[in-house]
Design an enzyme around this catalytic site. Structure first.
Site, PDB file in Angstrom:
ATOM      1  N   THR A  66       0.877  -1.190   0.000  1.00 15.05           N
ATOM      2  CA  THR A  66       0.000   0.000   0.000  1.00 15.05           C
ATOM      3  C   THR A  66       0.909   1.233   0.000  1.00 15.05           C
ATOM      4  OG1 THR A  66      -0.226  -0.288   2.396  1.00 15.05           O
ATOM      5  CG2 THR A  66      -2.054  -1.019   1.034  1.00 15.05           C
ATOM      6  N   THR A 111       1.414  -8.780  11.612  1.00 14.08           N
ATOM      7  CA  THR A 111       1.459  -7.493  10.924  1.00 14.08           C
ATOM      8  C   THR A 111       0.305  -7.410   9.951  1.00 14.08           C
ATOM      9  OG1 THR A 111       2.784  -6.007   9.635  1.00 14.08           O
ATOM     10  CG2 THR A 111       2.849  -8.303   9.009  1.00 14.08           C
ATOM     11  N   GLU A 151       5.712   4.282   7.517  1.00 12.04           N
ATOM     12  CA  GLU A 151       5.326   5.514   6.847  1.00 12.04           C
ATOM     13  C   GLU A 151       6.182   6.678   7.351  1.00 12.04           C
ATOM     14  OE1 GLU A 151       0.743   4.345   5.743  1.00 12.04           O
ATOM     15  OE2 GLU A 151       1.129   5.505   7.541  1.00 12.04           O
ATOM     16  N   ASN A 178      -0.407  10.416   6.129  1.00 14.89           N
ATOM     17  CA  ASN A 178      -1.648  10.031   6.786  1.00 14.89           C
ATOM     18  C   ASN A 178      -2.714  11.103   6.794  1.00 14.89           C
ATOM     19  OD1 ASN A 178      -1.563   7.225   7.780  1.00 14.89           O
ATOM     20  ND2 ASN A 178       0.444   7.964   8.435  1.00 14.89           N
ATOM     21  N   THR A 203      -7.020  11.137  -0.126  1.00 13.85           N
ATOM     22  CA  THR A 203      -7.135  12.058  -1.259  1.00 13.85           C
ATOM     23  C   THR A 203      -6.173  11.706  -2.390  1.00 13.85           C
ATOM     24  OG1 THR A 203      -5.665  13.527  -0.046  1.00 13.85           O
ATOM     25  CG2 THR A 203      -8.010  13.963   0.097  1.00 13.85           C
TER      26      THR A 203
END
Lengths: 394, 394
Positions: free
Chosen positions: A150, A187, A265, A389, A394
């Site tokens: 992702t 995970t 991230e 995040n 969007t």
């Protein structure tokens, strides 16, 4: 050699095992790149799995649990949609997709695994079109690894050949992570294949045990997802040795788990938090996990700031038994606090700062109370984390 | 009027009470602005306090606890140094400072209160020089409020006059917050003065009870400080009515607590998380606090993204009893998920997004299981938070 077996890294990921195939295609969930993939085998594989402790388990997890699947020859996975909070419809969607899959290839107890946005029905037509595009004879673990990504920035893959007096087996794994990573069970998604003939009764226990010190020891953001899953699949065609298998599984899972943190991230640093001298292992885990999840720790790491006071404060706030007069704190090898003595001179501060400039380092806390030990793996919190995040949908 | 008493906002902060003085000076801890301050009274005040649950309580807290102080006429406070993790030396530093204070003005059981960096000995000389500069007859609550600020961007002050058939009393408060805010007992620092003649036996109970739904209900970053303290001080010169006092104290503490969240490091939005229908109040609190501390929630709020899946996932991960089929989720007044039904059309999404554009709004989750209710207050996580905390020591 010291041990009675040798673990050698080789290529191939989950396809390292004979008779196991994998691949990925673009189904239009991502603008470009793979987003739907599969792992399949010529003959049935035994399967063990660990799922998230999140009370709102996603539809794919419920599907597997309801059917009590113990053997399978097909695992279908997609990214960009978690199929979570989708109720009975979410499960029916899986049934319809897997039924369609069955018209293309012979499947036994197929499993679906999803990751992505929560609370949106999955686009069955897109998945079916992906199925149409599959090359079932492909042996490309890397494509599968890419298909489940992702916000991951690199694919997470590993494979070993393990050889000893007992014979030889192979083990390979693929995982994805990046966000919503604070597994209480596993995970986001991890798939491990092997040919070692593990007794069915031992599969889940070994997986749980190794999981505790790998996926359960990492945190990117303290959020436990609805979809966390670890699958262990075996063809059972090769000899099994418990000690060798456990060690190889540990190496596979720890590598994939720390890769997930490294690729967290916005993360720029991987930190191992070693807690020792705790009352017991549970308290060591509580303290180590608290360090991985503290925003003040995470931002200090991002700022390469050896602010040891935040380490102490986090330990104190975690609720574990501790005492200023028995506590020691090290940043890398640099002792900054020693049982009541603040050693933090400008020289020591500069040394500790140098450690923190590295991509990867350790912070060690000895509580000086008991024998409990635990190592947890965390990362920093950067501007990029906020950006990723705040703009995720969007 | 509905109630038997009237609560009227007035100015004056902690100096609203007759016979109470406050002020602040610059001692050189901050480049400019006040950094050391005091609250004092002509006659002894009864005092109740709540301290952090962090196991490494700072020296000023240990000092008060060891002496079992119940009355005082002087409270000295400083910012920029927390005097935490400083061991016995930290306590001796306080003794020396307060002894020096006693050569300047008559003090009974003086109390010291500190906030700032952890793990650095306090500069006694600077504090003594500040004491030299105090104007003990000053009645300037605002200077005191400024003196205790660290990364706060505005001072937090409030005062009320409360009148009823029982007579009239006054109550005023000052607080500071900004970072390391997830009080398990109190916030970083809060000082409340009153003249209401509260029975000594009731002071701490009332403070604890109101604290539970004010300071214990807020979180900026999930980190519980070593110095969290709430002080309630009374001259006892005015009549007391339990109902009126509790209501006034609630208004004082809730205003100061939500001001701390509003002014959280890098925060741009204040969000009230109302959890209802939980199994019991503890589970409601667990779920509400989980929402305030989830990084994925906090970044979604910063991004004004009505990503309700993250709300559901956070509730599910919090461990409380919950069920997809009894859960409802509202963003402001906009129902986005209703007991199994995803109502999230583009129109609803736009409405929810509009709510989230506001500086302050609520997110309401009904678990549909029992009667447990709790409201917690949190804020977003912005780039600015990362900046402030990555650069805190530099």
């Amino acid at each position: 050699m010291d041990k009675k077996f040798r673990i050698t890294p080789i290529g191939g990921g989950v396809c390292v095992v004979d008779g196991i195939y994998a691949g990925g295609v673009n189904a239009g969930f991502k603008k470009e790149g793979f987003d739907v993939g599969f792992i399949r085998s010529d003959e049935d594989m035994k399967v063990a799995y660990l799922f998230t402790t999140n009370r709102f388990q996603a539809a794919p997890l419920k599907y597997v649990l309801r059917r009590g699947i113990k053997t399978t020859n097909f695992l279908l996975a997609n990214s960009k949609n978690a199929n979570a909070m989708t109720g009975e419809e979410g499960i029916k969607d899986i049934e319809e997709i897997l039924e369609y899959l069955g018209t293309k290839i012979k499947v036994n107890n197929p499993i679906m695994s999803s990751t992505g946005v929560i609370g949106v029905r999955i686009d069955k037509d897109k998945i079916k079109k992906a199925v149409d595009k599959f090359d079932f004879n492909e042996k490309d673990s890397n494509k599968f690894a890419k298909a489940i990504m992702t916000t991951d920035s690199f694919e997470k893959e590993i494979a070993f050949e393990v050889e000893g007096e007992f014979g030889r087996f192979k083990i390979g794994g693929v995982a994805k992570g990046a966000g919503m990573i604070n597994p209480q069970m596993a995970t986001m998604l991890c798939f491990i294949t092997t040919d070692a003939d593990i007794p069915e009764s031992e599969m889940k226990d070994i997986l749980s045990e190794v999981n505790e010190h790998s996926f359960n020891a990492i945190s990117v953001d303290g959020d436990t997802s609805t979809n966390d899953s670890v699958f262990l699949l075996t063809t059972g065609k090769a000899p099994y040795n418990k000690e060798a298998f456990k060690e190889a599984l540990k190496q596979v899972m720890l590598k994939l788990a720390t890769d997930i943190v490294r690729d967290g991230e916005g993360a720029t640093k991987l930190v191992a938090f070693n807690v020792s001298g705790a009352k017991d292992v549970n308290e060591a885990k509580t303290a180590a996990k608290a360090l991985t999840n503290s925003l003040l720790m995470k931002t200090a790491i991002f700022g390469e700031d050896p602010n040891w006071g935040r380490i102490a404060s986090t330990i104190g706030a975690s609720g574990v038994e501790c005492d200023e007069n028995t506590l020691t704190i090290k940043i890398g090898d640099v002792l900054v606090y020693d049982r009541g003595d603040i050693l933090f001179t400008p020289e020591i501060e500069e040394k500790a700062h140098k450690v923190m400039k590295k991509d990867s380092f350790s912070i060690s806390v000895d509580l000086g109370i008991g024998d409990g030990e635990f190592t947890a793996y965390g990362c920093d919190l950067s501007y990029e984390y906020v950006k990723i995040n705040a703009e995720y949908r969007t």
